[in-house]
Design a protein around this motif. Sequence first.
Motif, PDB file in Angstrom:
ATOM      1  N   TYR A  56       0.834  -1.202   0.000  1.00  0.00           N
ATOM      2  CA  TYR A  56       0.000   0.000   0.000  1.00  0.00           C
ATOM      3  C   TYR A  56       0.867   1.250   0.000  1.00  0.00           C
ATOM      4  N   TYR A  57       1.854   1.292   0.907  1.00  0.00           N
ATOM      5  CA  TYR A  57       2.668   2.505   1.026  1.00  0.00           C
ATOM      6  C   TYR A  57       3.674   2.642  -0.116  1.00  0.00           C
ATOM      7  N   ASP A  58       3.990   1.547  -0.788  1.00  0.00           N
ATOM      8  CA  ASP A  58       4.821   1.657  -1.989  1.00  0.00           C
ATOM      9  C   ASP A  58       4.084   2.447  -3.072  1.00  0.00           C
TER      10      ASP A  58
ATOM     11  N   GLY B 167      -4.342  20.602  -3.991  1.00  0.00           N
ATOM     12  CA  GLY B 167      -3.200  20.410  -4.878  1.00  0.00           C
ATOM     13  C   GLY B 167      -3.530  19.426  -5.985  1.00  0.00           C
ATOM     14  N   GLU B 168      -2.490  18.842  -6.542  1.00  0.00           N
ATOM     15  CA  GLU B 168      -2.649  17.895  -7.643  1.00  0.00           C
ATOM     16  C   GLU B 168      -3.364  16.636  -7.172  1.00  0.00           C
ATOM     17  N   SER B 169      -4.305  16.169  -7.965  1.00  0.00           N
ATOM     18  CA  SER B 169      -5.053  14.965  -7.626  1.00  0.00           C
ATOM     19  C   SER B 169      -4.208  13.711  -7.859  1.00  0.00           C
ATOM     20  N   ASN B 170      -4.512  12.653  -7.096  1.00  0.00           N
ATOM     21  CA  ASN B 170      -3.829  11.368  -7.282  1.00  0.00           C
ATOM     22  C   ASN B 170      -4.326  10.598  -8.493  1.00  0.00           C
ATOM     23  N   ASN B 171      -5.505  10.920  -8.989  1.00  0.00           N
ATOM     24  CA  ASN B 171      -6.168  10.069  -9.980  1.00  0.00           C
ATOM     25  C   ASN B 171      -5.339   9.877 -11.240  1.00  0.00           C
ATOM     26  N   ARG B 172      -4.795  10.960 -11.776  1.00  0.00           N
ATOM     27  CA  ARG B 172      -4.016  10.839 -13.011  1.00  0.00           C
ATOM     28  C   ARG B 172      -2.778   9.983 -12.798  1.00  0.00           C
ATOM     29  N   SER B 173      -2.129  10.133 -11.644  1.00  0.00           N
ATOM     30  CA  SER B 173      -0.938   9.333 -11.356  1.00  0.00           C
ATOM     31  C   SER B 173      -1.283   7.859 -11.219  1.00  0.00           C
TER      32      SER B 173
ATOM     33  N   THR C 225      -1.556   6.456 -14.627  1.00  0.00           N
ATOM     34  CA  THR C 225      -0.222   6.334 -15.223  1.00  0.00           C
ATOM     35  C   THR C 225       0.503   5.098 -14.713  1.00  0.00           C
ATOM     36  N   LEU C 226       0.332   4.790 -13.427  1.00  0.00           N
ATOM     37  CA  LEU C 226       1.015   3.634 -12.842  1.00  0.00           C
ATOM     38  C   LEU C 226       0.523   2.315 -13.420  1.00  0.00           C
ATOM     39  N   LEU C 227      -0.659   2.319 -14.013  1.00  0.00           N
ATOM     40  CA  LEU C 227      -1.172   1.095 -14.636  1.00  0.00           C
ATOM     41  C   LEU C 227      -0.294   0.622 -15.789  1.00  0.00           C
ATOM     42  N   ALA C 228       0.524   1.503 -16.306  1.00  0.00           N
ATOM     43  CA  ALA C 228       1.406   1.134 -17.418  1.00  0.00           C
ATOM     44  C   ALA C 228       2.559   0.241 -16.962  1.00  0.00           C
ATOM     45  N   GLU C 229       2.720   0.058 -15.654  1.00  0.00           N
ATOM     46  CA  GLU C 229       3.810  -0.767 -15.127  1.00  0.00           C
ATOM     47  C   GLU C 229       3.231  -2.031 -14.485  1.00  0.00           C
ATOM     48  N   PRO C 230       3.266  -3.160 -15.200  1.00  0.00           N
ATOM     49  CA  PRO C 230       2.676  -4.405 -14.680  1.00  0.00           C
ATOM     50  C   PRO C 230       3.198  -4.820 -13.305  1.00  0.00           C
ATOM     51  N   ARG C 231       4.452  -4.503 -12.997  1.00  0.00           N
ATOM     52  CA  ARG C 231       5.010  -4.897 -11.699  1.00  0.00           C
ATOM     53  C   ARG C 231       4.310  -4.203 -10.529  1.00  0.00           C
ATOM     54  N   LEU C 232       3.557  -3.134 -10.832  1.00  0.00           N
ATOM     55  CA  LEU C 232       2.870  -2.395  -9.788  1.00  0.00           C
ATOM     56  C   LEU C 232       1.397  -2.786  -9.651  1.00  0.00           C
ATOM     57  N   TRP C 233       0.927  -3.702 -10.497  1.00  0.00           N
ATOM     58  CA  TRP C 233      -0.502  -4.005 -10.515  1.00  0.00           C
ATOM     59  C   TRP C 233      -1.008  -4.554  -9.182  1.00  0.00           C
ATOM     60  N   LEU C 234      -0.235  -5.441  -8.550  1.00  0.00           N
ATOM     61  CA  LEU C 234      -0.673  -5.998  -7.269  1.00  0.00           C
ATOM     62  C   LEU C 234      -0.795  -4.889  -6.225  1.00  0.00           C
ATOM     63  N   GLY C 235       0.211  -4.027  -6.161  1.00  0.00           N
ATOM     64  CA  GLY C 235       0.161  -2.924  -5.217  1.00  0.00           C
ATOM     65  C   GLY C 235      -0.989  -1.979  -5.499  1.00  0.00           C
ATOM     66  N   LEU C 236      -1.242  -1.718  -6.766  1.00  0.00           N
ATOM     67  CA  LEU C 236      -2.368  -0.851  -7.142  1.00  0.00           C
ATOM     68  C   LEU C 236      -3.690  -1.461  -6.721  1.00  0.00           C
ATOM     69  N   MET C 237      -3.826  -2.772  -6.890  1.00  0.00           N
ATOM     70  CA  MET C 237      -5.055  -3.441  -6.490  1.00  0.00           C
ATOM     71  C   MET C 237      -5.261  -3.304  -4.983  1.00  0.00           C
ATOM     72  N   ILE C 238      -4.184  -3.498  -4.226  1.00  0.00           N
ATOM     73  CA  ILE C 238      -4.272  -3.386  -2.768  1.00  0.00           C
ATOM     74  C   ILE C 238      -4.608  -1.954  -2.361  1.00  0.00           C
ATOM     75  N   TYR C 239      -3.908  -0.997  -2.950  1.00  0.00           N
ATOM     76  CA  TYR C 239      -4.124   0.410  -2.618  1.00  0.00           C
ATOM     77  C   TYR C 239      -5.569   0.831  -2.917  1.00  0.00           C
ATOM     78  N   CYS C 240      -6.026   0.519  -4.111  1.00  0.00           N
ATOM     79  CA  CYS C 240      -7.372   0.933  -4.513  1.00  0.00           C
ATOM     80  C   CYS C 240      -8.446   0.201  -3.717  1.00  0.00           C
ATOM     81  N   SER C 241      -8.215  -1.079  -3.416  1.00  0.00           N
ATOM     82  CA  SER C 241      -9.207  -1.849  -2.661  1.00  0.00           C
ATOM     83  C   SER C 241      -9.373  -1.299  -1.251  1.00  0.00           C
ATOM     84  N   ILE C 242      -8.259  -0.990  -0.593  1.00  0.00           N
ATOM     85  CA  ILE C 242      -8.325  -0.458   0.776  1.00  0.00           C
ATOM     86  C   ILE C 242      -9.055   0.871   0.783  1.00  0.00           C
ATOM     87  N   ASN C 243      -8.760   1.726  -0.168  1.00  0.00           N
ATOM     88  CA  ASN C 243      -9.418   3.029  -0.201  1.00  0.00           C
ATOM     89  C   ASN C 243     -10.879   2.927  -0.625  1.00  0.00           C
TER      90      ASN C 243
END
Length: 286
Positions: free
Chosen positions: A128-130, A225-231, A234-252
């Motif tokens: 999540y914090y990554d 300030g700047e929203s997180n949504n666009r970032s 953008t991170l979806l373009a990196e497959p190695r981050l998909w698991l972390g993105l799923m965890i981050y988005c699910s928790i929120n």
Amino acid sequence: MISIVVPAHNESSVIGRTLNQWIADPASDGISAVVVCNGCTDDTAMVARTFGPTVEVVETEIASKTHALNLGDQISGTFPRFYVDADIVISADAIRALAKRLERGDVLAVAPMADIDLAGCSWLIRKYYDIRARLPSSREGIGGSGVYALSEAGRRRFGPFPDVVADDTFVRLQFKPSERATLPDVVSKVFPPRTVPQLIAVRTRAHRGTFELARRFPELSTNNGESNNRSLVTLLAEPRLWLGLMIYCSINFVARRRATRSARDGAPRWQRDETSRAVPSADSAK
């Protein structure tokens, strides 16, 4: 003279760790602190008083952070004025660096970067914090570092702290992005929740605080300030981050739903993490 207001509710296990950074350091000359023990049922006040006359301890039966901040303001007569959570660690040198930044006069509010201490956290929390570290919100110190400092002119921007959940976000939104600064080379150590249920509880409180500010003070949204949504996209373009993105988005996602439901049902607004406070650090003793 630098003044520091520390609201503290049942923080006996960590308040010594926080105060020790300023009081035991030779660089702490010219720093005074007011610890406002609000609604405490533990030994927070007793521990804080062991640090001597540099720390003024005030006790109130009202368990409210914003009430404690207002009491601290009434006692602290000097600027710059710092507001520091009782469970974080920031050095006297860092305090002085933030004060020096305010002296330049081009900004009215400053904060350090948050150094997230992930020791003892589960791998889900680490994932999540990554992701969080890659988002614009992680670079906003007011609202994530547990510390913010205001010049005298900055403190005049608003009156007494209102009774809100997200006091730090309320303060940040008083200032345009050009009027506030986060110093990337100055840090405070933040101890996050160690388990997913506790993280969801903390994020629920954060979302509820955001909803409350949007409802009560809609005019402040212009200072976001700047929203997180666009970032995140953008991170979806990196497959190695998909698991972390799923965890981050699910928790929120879960936290936002709970925040919406709890606001509707009138559930208690304050949900505090205890896992990061359960085992005091070895340096917590004076």
